[in-house]
Design a protein around this motif. Structure first.
Motif, PDB file in Angstrom:
ATOM      1  N   LEU A 152       0.829  -1.204   0.000  1.00  0.00           N
ATOM      2  CA  LEU A 152       0.000   0.000   0.000  1.00  0.00           C
ATOM      3  C   LEU A 152       0.866   1.258   0.000  1.00  0.00           C
ATOM      4  CD1 LEU A 152      -2.806   1.263   0.124  1.00  0.00           C
ATOM      5  CD2 LEU A 152      -2.663   1.108   2.611  1.00  0.00           C
ATOM      6  N   GLY A 153       1.933   1.249   0.793  1.00  0.00           N
ATOM      7  CA  GLY A 153       2.832   2.401   0.829  1.00  0.00           C
ATOM      8  C   GLY A 153       3.474   2.677  -0.516  1.00  0.00           C
ATOM      9  N   TRP A 154       3.799   1.622  -1.235  1.00  0.00           N
ATOM     10  CA  TRP A 154       4.427   1.795  -2.540  1.00  0.00           C
ATOM     11  C   TRP A 154       3.434   2.269  -3.591  1.00  0.00           C
ATOM     12  CZ3 TRP A 154       3.849  -0.605  -7.329  1.00  0.00           C
ATOM     13  CH2 TRP A 154       4.840  -0.302  -8.274  1.00  0.00           C
ATOM     14  N   VAL A 155       2.219   1.728  -3.586  1.00  0.00           N
ATOM     15  CA  VAL A 155       1.257   2.041  -4.643  1.00  0.00           C
ATOM     16  C   VAL A 155       0.491   3.346  -4.388  1.00  0.00           C
ATOM     17  CG1 VAL A 155      -0.823   0.819  -3.813  1.00  0.00           C
ATOM     18  CG2 VAL A 155      -0.320   0.878  -6.240  1.00  0.00           C
ATOM     19  N   SER A 156       0.443   3.823  -3.167  1.00  0.00           N
ATOM     20  CA  SER A 156      -0.339   5.021  -2.845  1.00  0.00           C
ATOM     21  C   SER A 156       0.033   6.258  -3.662  1.00  0.00           C
ATOM     22  CB  SER A 156      -0.249   5.339  -1.348  1.00  0.00           C
ATOM     23  OG  SER A 156      -0.967   4.386  -0.626  1.00  0.00           O
ATOM     24  N   PRO A 157       1.310   6.586  -3.852  1.00  0.00           N
ATOM     25  CA  PRO A 157       1.633   7.760  -4.662  1.00  0.00           C
ATOM     26  C   PRO A 157       1.123   7.642  -6.103  1.00  0.00           C
ATOM     27  CG  PRO A 157       3.568   7.056  -3.434  1.00  0.00           C
ATOM     28  CD  PRO A 157       2.523   6.003  -3.251  1.00  0.00           C
ATOM     29  N   TYR A 158       1.149   6.429  -6.642  1.00  0.00           N
ATOM     30  CA  TYR A 158       0.628   6.221  -7.997  1.00  0.00           C
ATOM     31  C   TYR A 158      -0.882   6.407  -8.022  1.00  0.00           C
ATOM     32  CZ  TYR A 158       5.223   4.348  -8.964  1.00  0.00           C
ATOM     33  OH  TYR A 158       6.573   4.205  -9.104  1.00  0.00           O
ATOM     34  N   HIS A 159      -1.539   5.879  -6.997  1.00  0.00           N
ATOM     35  CA  HIS A 159      -2.995   6.013  -6.921  1.00  0.00           C
ATOM     36  C   HIS A 159      -3.395   7.484  -6.818  1.00  0.00           C
ATOM     37  CE1 HIS A 159      -6.942   6.054  -4.902  1.00  0.00           C
ATOM     38  NE2 HIS A 159      -7.177   5.059  -5.737  1.00  0.00           N
ATOM     39  N   ARG A 160      -2.684   8.240  -5.992  1.00  0.00           N
ATOM     40  CA  ARG A 160      -2.978   9.677  -5.862  1.00  0.00           C
ATOM     41  C   ARG A 160      -2.778  10.386  -7.195  1.00  0.00           C
ATOM     42  NH1 ARG A 160      -0.585   8.947  -0.819  1.00  0.00           N
ATOM     43  NH2 ARG A 160       1.452   9.585  -1.569  1.00  0.00           N
ATOM     44  N   ARG A 161      -1.709  10.035  -7.894  1.00  0.00           N
ATOM     45  CA  ARG A 161      -1.442  10.674  -9.187  1.00  0.00           C
ATOM     46  C   ARG A 161      -2.550  10.350 -10.181  1.00  0.00           C
ATOM     47  NH1 ARG A 161       4.049  10.865 -12.743  1.00  0.00           N
ATOM     48  NH2 ARG A 161       3.099  11.868 -14.516  1.00  0.00           N
ATOM     49  N   TRP A 162      -2.945   9.079 -10.251  1.00  0.00           N
ATOM     50  CA  TRP A 162      -4.018   8.685 -11.167  1.00  0.00           C
ATOM     51  C   TRP A 162      -5.325   9.360 -10.775  1.00  0.00           C
ATOM     52  CZ3 TRP A 162      -2.408   3.016 -10.186  1.00  0.00           C
ATOM     53  CH2 TRP A 162      -1.282   2.717 -10.954  1.00  0.00           C
ATOM     54  N   SER A 163      -5.611   9.400  -9.490  1.00  0.00           N
ATOM     55  CA  SER A 163      -6.839  10.006  -9.004  1.00  0.00           C
ATOM     56  C   SER A 163      -6.876  11.496  -9.348  1.00  0.00           C
ATOM     57  CB  SER A 163      -6.955   9.807  -7.492  1.00  0.00           C
ATOM     58  OG  SER A 163      -8.143  10.351  -7.012  1.00  0.00           O
ATOM     59  N   ASP A 164      -5.756  12.185  -9.133  1.00  0.00           N
ATOM     60  CA  ASP A 164      -5.681  13.608  -9.483  1.00  0.00           C
ATOM     61  C   ASP A 164      -5.894  13.798 -10.983  1.00  0.00           C
ATOM     62  OD1 ASP A 164      -5.146  14.162  -6.841  1.00  0.00           O
ATOM     63  OD2 ASP A 164      -2.990  14.495  -7.138  1.00  0.00           O
ATOM     64  N   GLY A 165      -5.302  12.929 -11.791  1.00  0.00           N
ATOM     65  CA  GLY A 165      -5.472  13.021 -13.245  1.00  0.00           C
ATOM     66  C   GLY A 165      -6.924  12.812 -13.656  1.00  0.00           C
ATOM     67  N   PHE A 166      -7.586  11.850 -13.040  1.00  0.00           N
ATOM     68  CA  PHE A 166      -8.994  11.615 -13.351  1.00  0.00           C
ATOM     69  C   PHE A 166      -9.865  12.781 -12.905  1.00  0.00           C
ATOM     70  CE2 PHE A 166      -7.962   6.892 -13.319  1.00  0.00           C
ATOM     71  CZ  PHE A 166      -8.011   6.792 -14.707  1.00  0.00           C
ATOM     72  N   ASP A 167      -9.525  13.387 -11.770  1.00  0.00           N
ATOM     73  CA  ASP A 167     -10.270  14.570 -11.314  1.00  0.00           C
ATOM     74  C   ASP A 167     -10.127  15.712 -12.320  1.00  0.00           C
ATOM     75  OD1 ASP A 167     -11.057  13.208  -9.044  1.00  0.00           O
ATOM     76  OD2 ASP A 167      -9.566  14.178  -7.732  1.00  0.00           O
ATOM     77  N   ARG A 168      -8.910  15.925 -12.818  1.00  0.00           N
ATOM     78  CA  ARG A 168      -8.696  16.981 -13.815  1.00  0.00           C
ATOM     79  C   ARG A 168      -9.445  16.673 -15.112  1.00  0.00           C
ATOM     80  NH1 ARG A 168      -3.514  16.467 -11.816  1.00  0.00           N
ATOM     81  NH2 ARG A 168      -2.793  15.405 -13.690  1.00  0.00           N
ATOM     82  N   LEU A 169      -9.469  15.416 -15.523  1.00  0.00           N
ATOM     83  CA  LEU A 169     -10.207  15.019 -16.715  1.00  0.00           C
ATOM     84  C   LEU A 169     -11.702  15.259 -16.528  1.00  0.00           C
ATOM     85  CD1 LEU A 169     -10.418  13.690 -19.503  1.00  0.00           C
ATOM     86  CD2 LEU A 169     -10.472  11.461 -18.331  1.00  0.00           C
ATOM     87  N   ALA A 170     -12.243  14.910 -15.372  1.00  0.00           N
ATOM     88  CA  ALA A 170     -13.670  15.135 -15.099  1.00  0.00           C
ATOM     89  C   ALA A 170     -13.998  16.623 -15.150  1.00  0.00           C
ATOM     90  CB  ALA A 170     -14.052  14.550 -13.751  1.00  0.00           C
ATOM     91  N   GLU A 171     -13.120  17.451 -14.586  1.00  0.00           N
ATOM     92  CA  GLU A 171     -13.344  18.903 -14.626  1.00  0.00           C
ATOM     93  C   GLU A 171     -13.319  19.415 -16.059  1.00  0.00           C
ATOM     94  OE1 GLU A 171     -10.449  20.774 -12.098  1.00  0.00           O
ATOM     95  OE2 GLU A 171     -11.135  19.647 -10.344  1.00  0.00           O
ATOM     96  N   ALA A 172     -12.370  18.935 -16.861  1.00  0.00           N
ATOM     97  CA  ALA A 172     -12.282  19.370 -18.258  1.00  0.00           C
ATOM     98  C   ALA A 172     -13.526  18.953 -19.036  1.00  0.00           C
ATOM     99  CB  ALA A 172     -11.027  18.796 -18.914  1.00  0.00           C
ATOM    100  N   LEU A 173     -13.998  17.752 -18.801  1.00  0.00           N
ATOM    101  CA  LEU A 173     -15.216  17.300 -19.480  1.00  0.00           C
ATOM    102  C   LEU A 173     -16.431  18.102 -19.051  1.00  0.00           C
ATOM    103  CD1 LEU A 173     -14.635  13.442 -19.392  1.00  0.00           C
ATOM    104  CD2 LEU A 173     -14.514  14.939 -21.396  1.00  0.00           C
ATOM    105  N   ASP A 174     -16.515  18.417 -17.767  1.00  0.00           N
ATOM    106  CA  ASP A 174     -17.615  19.258 -17.279  1.00  0.00           C
ATOM    107  C   ASP A 174     -17.566  20.642 -17.920  1.00  0.00           C
ATOM    108  OD1 ASP A 174     -18.593  17.227 -15.683  1.00  0.00           O
ATOM    109  OD2 ASP A 174     -17.679  17.996 -13.825  1.00  0.00           O
ATOM    110  N   ASP A 175     -16.357  21.227 -17.998  1.00  0.00           N
ATOM    111  CA  ASP A 175     -16.202  22.537 -18.636  1.00  0.00           C
ATOM    112  C   ASP A 175     -16.630  22.477 -20.095  1.00  0.00           C
ATOM    113  OD1 ASP A 175     -15.225  23.540 -16.268  1.00  0.00           O
ATOM    114  OD2 ASP A 175     -13.109  23.490 -16.903  1.00  0.00           O
ATOM    115  N   GLU A 176     -16.253  21.419 -20.782  1.00  0.00           N
ATOM    116  CA  GLU A 176     -16.611  21.276 -22.192  1.00  0.00           C
ATOM    117  C   GLU A 176     -18.117  21.143 -22.354  1.00  0.00           C
ATOM    118  OE1 GLU A 176     -15.868  17.998 -25.636  1.00  0.00           O
ATOM    119  OE2 GLU A 176     -14.091  18.639 -24.505  1.00  0.00           O
ATOM    120  N   ARG A 177     -18.757  20.369 -21.493  1.00  0.00           N
ATOM    121  CA  ARG A 177     -20.219  20.213 -21.579  1.00  0.00           C
ATOM    122  C   ARG A 177     -20.925  21.557 -21.323  1.00  0.00           C
ATOM    123  NH1 ARG A 177     -19.663  15.591 -17.938  1.00  0.00           N
ATOM    124  NH2 ARG A 177     -19.046  13.875 -19.269  1.00  0.00           N
ATOM    125  N   ARG A 178     -20.406  22.301 -20.352  1.00  0.00           N
ATOM    126  CA  ARG A 178     -21.028  23.602 -20.046  1.00  0.00           C
ATOM    127  C   ARG A 178     -20.866  24.568 -21.206  1.00  0.00           C
ATOM    128  NH1 ARG A 178     -19.377  22.414 -14.669  1.00  0.00           N
ATOM    129  NH2 ARG A 178     -17.323  23.286 -15.000  1.00  0.00           N
TER     130      ARG A 178
END
Length: 104
Positions: free
Chosen positions: A75-101
């Motif tokens: 878990l300690g090893w994979v957590s930084p990767y998970h945070r990075r992926w999660s942050d990337g998905f959050d940014r993608l969701a925001e971009a898609l929301d902006d595009e829809r608006r």
């Protein structure tokens, strides 16, 4: 044994997956996974000694369950990767929301 070595074995991964869902005794795990009882007992001993599972006696049965923190080094090893992926998905969701608006 470290968590990576522990989960390198596919049989131990299958046991951990089964215990993630519910606690089981040896005979139930043997039936679920189709593994001979002596081999199951060997893997459960390794998992217990590594701290990934715990065992409790219930009458004549020994019931195994996933430990509260079964693979801390993994878990300690994979957590930084998970945070990075999660942050990337959050940014993608925001971009898609902006595009829809902007399309409205």
């Amino acid at each position: 044994m470290d968590g990576f070595t522990l989960i390198a074995d596919p049989t131990r991964r299958r046991i951990l997956d089964a215990l993630r869902v519910a606690e089981h005794d040896v005979s139930t795990l043997t039936g679920l996974l189709g593994i001979p009882q002596p081999l199951m007992s060997k893997h459960l001993r390794v998992l217990r000694e590594a701290g990934a599972v715990t065992a409790a006696t219930d009458g004549r049965r020994r019931v195994y369950r996933l430990a509260a923190d079964p693979l801390p080094d993994v878990l300690g090893w994979v957590s930084p990767y998970h945070r990075r992926w999660s942050d990337g998905f959050d940014r993608l969701a925001e971009a898609l929301d902006d595009e829809r608006r902007s399309e409205r």
